[in-house]
Scaffold this motif. Structure first.
Motif, PDB file in Angstrom:
ATOM      1  N   SER A   1       0.841  -1.201   0.000  1.00 35.67           N
ATOM      2  CA  SER A   1       0.000   0.000   0.000  1.00 35.67           C
ATOM      3  C   SER A   1       0.870   1.241   0.000  1.00 35.67           C
ATOM      4  O   SER A   1       1.907   1.298   0.663  1.00 35.67           O
ATOM      5  N   LEU A   2       0.421   2.244  -0.735  1.00 31.49           N
ATOM      6  CA  LEU A   2       1.104   3.535  -0.754  1.00 31.49           C
ATOM      7  C   LEU A   2       0.668   4.337   0.466  1.00 31.49           C
ATOM      8  O   LEU A   2      -0.522   4.380   0.803  1.00 31.49           O
ATOM      9  N   CYS A   3       1.631   4.969   1.140  1.00 34.47           N
ATOM     10  CA  CYS A   3       1.288   5.679   2.374  1.00 34.47           C
ATOM     11  C   CYS A   3       1.579   7.174   2.296  1.00 34.47           C
ATOM     12  O   CYS A   3       1.352   7.888   3.279  1.00 34.47           O
ATOM     13  N   ASN A   4       2.043   7.659   1.157  1.00 28.19           N
ATOM     14  CA  ASN A   4       2.263   9.101   1.040  1.00 28.19           C
ATOM     15  C   ASN A   4       1.017   9.788   0.505  1.00 28.19           C
ATOM     16  O   ASN A   4       0.001   9.138   0.208  1.00 28.19           O
ATOM     17  N   ASP A   5       1.081  11.104   0.393  1.00 27.92           N
ATOM     18  CA  ASP A   5      -0.049  11.900  -0.064  1.00 27.92           C
ATOM     19  C   ASP A   5      -0.280  11.649  -1.554  1.00 27.92           C
ATOM     20  O   ASP A   5       0.652  11.786  -2.352  1.00 27.92           O
ATOM     21  N   PRO A   6      -1.499  11.290  -1.954  1.00 26.46           N
ATOM     22  CA  PRO A   6      -1.769  11.049  -3.373  1.00 26.46           C
ATOM     23  C   PRO A   6      -1.523  12.262  -4.267  1.00 26.46           C
ATOM     24  O   PRO A   6      -1.390  12.118  -5.478  1.00 26.46           O
ATOM     25  N   ALA A   7      -1.427  13.446  -3.675  1.00 27.63           N
ATOM     26  CA  ALA A   7      -1.150  14.641  -4.478  1.00 27.63           C
ATOM     27  C   ALA A   7       0.297  14.670  -4.970  1.00 27.63           C
ATOM     28  O   ALA A   7       0.622  15.386  -5.910  1.00 27.63           O
ATOM     29  N   GLU A   8       1.162  13.892  -4.337  1.00 20.18           N
ATOM     30  CA  GLU A   8       2.563  13.843  -4.745  1.00 20.18           C
ATOM     31  C   GLU A   8       2.685  13.012  -6.019  1.00 20.18           C
ATOM     32  O   GLU A   8       2.240  11.871  -6.049  1.00 20.18           O
ATOM     33  N   GLN A   9       3.295  13.573  -7.024  1.00 20.74           N
ATOM     34  CA  GLN A   9       3.440  12.873  -8.299  1.00 20.74           C
ATOM     35  C   GLN A   9       4.867  12.450  -8.582  1.00 20.74           C
ATOM     36  O   GLN A   9       5.140  11.834  -9.607  1.00 20.74           O
ATOM     37  N   ASP A  10       5.786  12.775  -7.657  1.00 16.89           N
ATOM     38  CA  ASP A  10       7.199  12.495  -7.913  1.00 16.89           C
ATOM     39  C   ASP A  10       7.727  11.289  -7.151  1.00 16.89           C
ATOM     40  O   ASP A  10       8.872  10.887  -7.337  1.00 16.89           O
ATOM     41  N   ARG A  11       6.894  10.691  -6.276  1.00 16.21           N
ATOM     42  CA  ARG A  11       7.397   9.557  -5.501  1.00 16.21           C
ATOM     43  C   ARG A  11       6.263   8.658  -5.032  1.00 16.21           C
ATOM     44  O   ARG A  11       5.107   9.076  -4.934  1.00 16.21           O
ATOM     45  N   TYR A  12       6.637   7.422  -4.768  1.00 18.06           N
ATOM     46  CA  TYR A  12       5.780   6.469  -4.065  1.00 18.06           C
ATOM     47  C   TYR A  12       6.495   6.127  -2.763  1.00 18.06           C
ATOM     48  O   TYR A  12       7.715   5.906  -2.746  1.00 18.06           O
ATOM     49  N   VAL A  13       5.752   6.071  -1.656  1.00 17.64           N
ATOM     50  CA  VAL A  13       6.326   5.675  -0.372  1.00 17.64           C
ATOM     51  C   VAL A  13       5.547   4.474   0.149  1.00 17.64           C
ATOM     52  O   VAL A  13       4.308   4.493   0.200  1.00 17.64           O
ATOM     53  N   ILE A  14       6.287   3.427   0.487  1.00 23.01           N
ATOM     54  CA  ILE A  14       5.695   2.232   1.075  1.00 23.01           C
ATOM     55  C   ILE A  14       6.369   1.975   2.418  1.00 23.01           C
ATOM     56  O   ILE A  14       7.473   2.460   2.671  1.00 23.01           O
ATOM     57  N   ALA A  15       5.710   1.237   3.277  1.00 27.08           N
ATOM     58  CA  ALA A  15       6.303   0.797   4.537  1.00 27.08           C
ATOM     59  C   ALA A  15       6.176  -0.720   4.561  1.00 27.08           C
ATOM     60  O   ALA A  15       5.087  -1.265   4.385  1.00 27.08           O
TER      61      ALA A  15
END
Length: 197
Positions: free
Chosen positions: A56-70
């Motif tokens: 699952s992606l845990c960063n803000d969906p407004a961010e278009q430059d990265r994906y953050v997972i934990a």
């Protein structure tokens, strides 16, 4: 998903999110924008060991430059999380699929109750970020874990702007100390259209 649907993304940053949980930031090697995602989405990742796993992606969906997972390193698992956590270093290239969402926020909901246990917080983080920054609909997040050391995003959730919307409960691994969700679920609230996730 076929291999030609995967894109190479670089590990840009990695850090511990809690005991046994690693936060991993992925970016395009040339800095190009990534396919957009919505709160609750996940991405398929081919781990260094070759296994395909969904995170699952845990960063803000407004961010278009990265994906953050934990990723929680499961020592007794099938090896996917161990492979990823142990090898994740800046510069590592991973094959990643486009975001998919089978757990989206309902656009008709008036407000939300979000309930997470342990590593299940990851999609809820994207939801909370979206609701705070973009959406404005009210929510309450109940985050239930064993102890503070194993609670990902704890410092972030205890600080503004999240803190007024979040209840964190540690049970110490004792079922007798479990958080009583009955009052939350029996009457989720007086707001019309409140949805529980």
């Amino acid at each position: 998903m076929t291999d030609n649907a995967l894109m190479p993304l670089c590990v840009a940053h990695t850090e511990p999110a809690a005991r046994g949980i690693q936060r991993i930031e992925l970016r395009h090697p040339q800095g190009e924008p990534l396919p957009p995602f919505t709160a609750g989405a996940h991405i398929p990742v081919r781990t260094p060991g070759g296994a395909m796993r969904q995170y699952s992606l845990c960063n803000d969906p407004a961010e278009q430059d990265r994906y953050v997972i934990a990723v929680k390193r499961e020592a007794e698992g099938r090896g996917g999380s161990r492979s990823l956590v142990d090898a994740a270093r800046p510069g590592l290239v991973l094959e990643v699929g486009a975001p998919e969402n089978a757990f989206a926020l309902d656009p008709k909901a008036g407000s939300f109750v979000l309930i997470a246990g342990g590593i299940g917080i990851t999609p809820m983080m994207a939801m909370a970020r979206h609701l705070l920054a973009e959406d404005g609909r009210p929510f309450k997040l109940y985050y239930l874990t064993r102890d503070a050391e194993g609670t990902a995003f704890l410092d972030e959730l205890r600080a503004p702007p999240f803190a007024p919307h979040v209840v964190v409960h540690h049970d110490g691994g004792d079922p007798a100390n479990a958080y009583d969700l009955w009052p939350v679920l029996e009457k989720p609230g007086s707001a019309a259209g409140r949805h529980v996730y």
